[in-house]
Design an enzyme around this catalytic site. Structure first.
Site, PDB file in Angstrom:
ATOM      1  N   ASP A   1       0.848  -1.190   0.000  1.00  0.00           N
ATOM      2  CA  ASP A   1       0.000   0.000   0.000  1.00  0.00           C
ATOM      3  C   ASP A   1       0.884   1.240   0.000  1.00  0.00           C
ATOM      4  O   ASP A   1       1.543   1.548   1.000  1.00  0.00           O
ATOM      5  CB  ASP A   1      -0.903  -0.016   1.237  1.00  0.00           C
ATOM      6  CG  ASP A   1      -1.915   1.111   1.246  1.00  0.00           C
ATOM      7  OD1 ASP A   1      -1.792   2.043   0.430  1.00  0.00           O
ATOM      8  OD2 ASP A   1      -2.831   1.063   2.091  1.00  0.00           O
TER       9      ASP A   1
ATOM     10  N   THR B   1      -7.636   7.487 -10.251  1.00  0.00           N
ATOM     11  CA  THR B   1      -7.911   7.990 -11.608  1.00  0.00           C
ATOM     12  C   THR B   1      -9.365   8.418 -11.828  1.00  0.00           C
ATOM     13  O   THR B   1      -9.738   8.724 -12.961  1.00  0.00           O
ATOM     14  CB  THR B   1      -7.553   6.923 -12.653  1.00  0.00           C
ATOM     15  OG1 THR B   1      -8.313   5.734 -12.397  1.00  0.00           O
ATOM     16  CG2 THR B   1      -6.068   6.605 -12.616  1.00  0.00           C
TER      17      THR B   1
ATOM     18  N   THR C   1       0.144  11.981 -16.380  1.00  0.00           N
ATOM     19  CA  THR C   1      -1.020  12.252 -17.218  1.00  0.00           C
ATOM     20  C   THR C   1      -0.961  13.598 -17.930  1.00  0.00           C
ATOM     21  O   THR C   1      -0.295  14.526 -17.473  1.00  0.00           O
ATOM     22  CB  THR C   1      -2.295  12.226 -16.341  1.00  0.00           C
ATOM     23  OG1 THR C   1      -3.429  12.615 -17.109  1.00  0.00           O
ATOM     24  CG2 THR C   1      -2.170  13.199 -15.169  1.00  0.00           C
ATOM     25  N   ASP C   2      -1.702  13.691 -19.033  1.00  0.00           N
ATOM     26  CA  ASP C   2      -1.875  14.958 -19.744  1.00  0.00           C
ATOM     27  C   ASP C   2      -2.670  15.967 -18.922  1.00  0.00           C
ATOM     28  O   ASP C   2      -2.649  17.170 -19.207  1.00  0.00           O
ATOM     29  CB  ASP C   2      -2.583  14.711 -21.078  1.00  0.00           C
ATOM     30  CG  ASP C   2      -3.945  14.039 -20.900  1.00  0.00           C
ATOM     31  OD1 ASP C   2      -4.026  13.060 -20.133  1.00  0.00           O
ATOM     32  OD2 ASP C   2      -4.921  14.483 -21.533  1.00  0.00           O
TER      33      ASP C   2
ATOM     34  N   TYR D   1      -7.705  15.941  -9.677  1.00  0.00           N
ATOM     35  CA  TYR D   1      -6.926  14.815 -10.218  1.00  0.00           C
ATOM     36  C   TYR D   1      -5.612  15.306 -10.810  1.00  0.00           C
ATOM     37  O   TYR D   1      -4.538  14.798 -10.481  1.00  0.00           O
ATOM     38  CB  TYR D   1      -7.744  14.072 -11.270  1.00  0.00           C
ATOM     39  CG  TYR D   1      -6.934  13.089 -12.075  1.00  0.00           C
ATOM     40  CD1 TYR D   1      -6.411  11.931 -11.491  1.00  0.00           C
ATOM     41  CD2 TYR D   1      -6.673  13.316 -13.430  1.00  0.00           C
ATOM     42  CE1 TYR D   1      -5.659  11.031 -12.230  1.00  0.00           C
ATOM     43  CE2 TYR D   1      -5.925  12.426 -14.177  1.00  0.00           C
ATOM     44  CZ  TYR D   1      -5.416  11.291 -13.582  1.00  0.00           C
ATOM     45  OH  TYR D   1      -4.668  10.404 -14.322  1.00  0.00           O
TER      46      TYR D   1
END
Length: 302
Positions: A36, A62, A101-102, A125
């Site tokens: 974890d 996500t 991420t973008d 996010y």
């Protein structure tokens, strides 16, 4: 050489296993509760037991819209979890590959984002992923951050499988046509990561550590993507859907704002690692073929 993939059941984690094995790596895939990343002691104990040679972080929060109301959880996984992982890898002297991420960008650009473009995430996010990147850079030099976009797969829940499901249920679909990006097949991203691992195995002292972008070539909207999905899938199945209507983002409000333009420039990963992404349509076709070879479907009635 032993590679630890952090994350159990995500699209990328599932794609990484066969790609890494094909490249000659022993793969261990671990996630909660045994490993974890939000718990430093649990993470350290688990990694000390496993003793990997390379660590790949495919674990992430996500749920883009849900993050707006679960900020603590998003930051616990995407920022604090990565900080714990960076500290443990630094202590154990392990190279760490992390997927970002973008969504770290605000989408106001009019040309593909390079790795050195200034991040300005629009939602929780994106903020949590950007702060995770920042924590990793400040704590562990021996890392590779790979930003990707619009990830999909024949496994798990994603846009491709959602469109196919809705196409079996509805005659009319409405899809956003003013957000531009680069769809990325998880198998392609996994193959790129496997190639990076091979470079590390050959001689880690020559690896150009840092941040890279990887996605398919070409840029499209979600509407373009939906049309292509059904064009590729109609070879295998009949659908109920008869019309796909392009709509603006304003007609499909969501809790989290999306970047209007999140196309990524992948020239750096090509020059530094000789990794060349393939055209998005070729990757989509491969995904559809894999999906139908793995999953029996019941054709929709006309």
């Amino acid at each position: 050489m032993k590679t630890l993939v952090v994350g159990h059941h995500g699209m990328l984690a599932q794609s990484l296993t066969p790609n890494l094995q094909q490249a000659g790596f022993a793969v261990i895939r671990q996630g909660r509760p045994s490993l974890d990343i939000t718990q430093q002691e649990n993470l350290h104990r688990g990694m000390t037991t496993i003793q990997p040679d390379i660590v790949i972080n495919a674990a992430a929060y996500t749920a883009v819209d849900q993050a707006e109301s679960e900020q603590d959880l998003a930051f616990a996984v995407n920022r604090d979890g990565l900080r714990h992982l960076a500290d443990t890898c630094h202590e154990m002297g392990l190279p760490l590959i992390h997927v970002s991420t973008d969504y770290v960008f605000d989408g106001r650009a009019r040309e593909p984002y390079r790795e050195d473009a200034t991040p300005a995430p629009l939602g929780i996010y994106g903020q949590s992923k950007w702060q995770g990147e920042t924590a990793l850079r400040s704590r562990h030099h021996t890392h590779l951050i790979i930003r990707t976009a619009w990830l999909y797969s024949h496994n798990g829940q994603n846009f491709v499988k959602t469109m196919l499901r809705l196409g079996r249920e509805r005659e009319v679909l409405r899809v956003v046509n003013d957000q531009y990006g680069c769809p990325t097949y998880s198998q392609d991203l996994a193959a790129a990561i496997a190639a990076m691992c091979q470079r590390i195995r050959q001689d880690r002292t020559t690896v150009p550590w840092g941040t890279y972008h990887f996605c398919s070539t070409g840029q499209i909207t979600w509407y373009d993507f939906a049309l292509a999905i059904f064009e590729e899938a109609k070879v295998f199945e009949q659908f109920c859907v008869r019309e796909i209507i392009p709509i603006p983002t304003t007609d499909y409000p969501t809790p989290a704002q999306r970047p209007a333009y999140s196309v990524l420039d992948c020239s750096k990963i090509q020059s530094d690692f000789c990794i060349t992404p393939r055209p998005w349509r070729d990757s989509l076709r491969a995904c559809i073929q894999e999906l139908y070879s793995c999953t029996p479907t019941t054709p929709a009635t006309s």
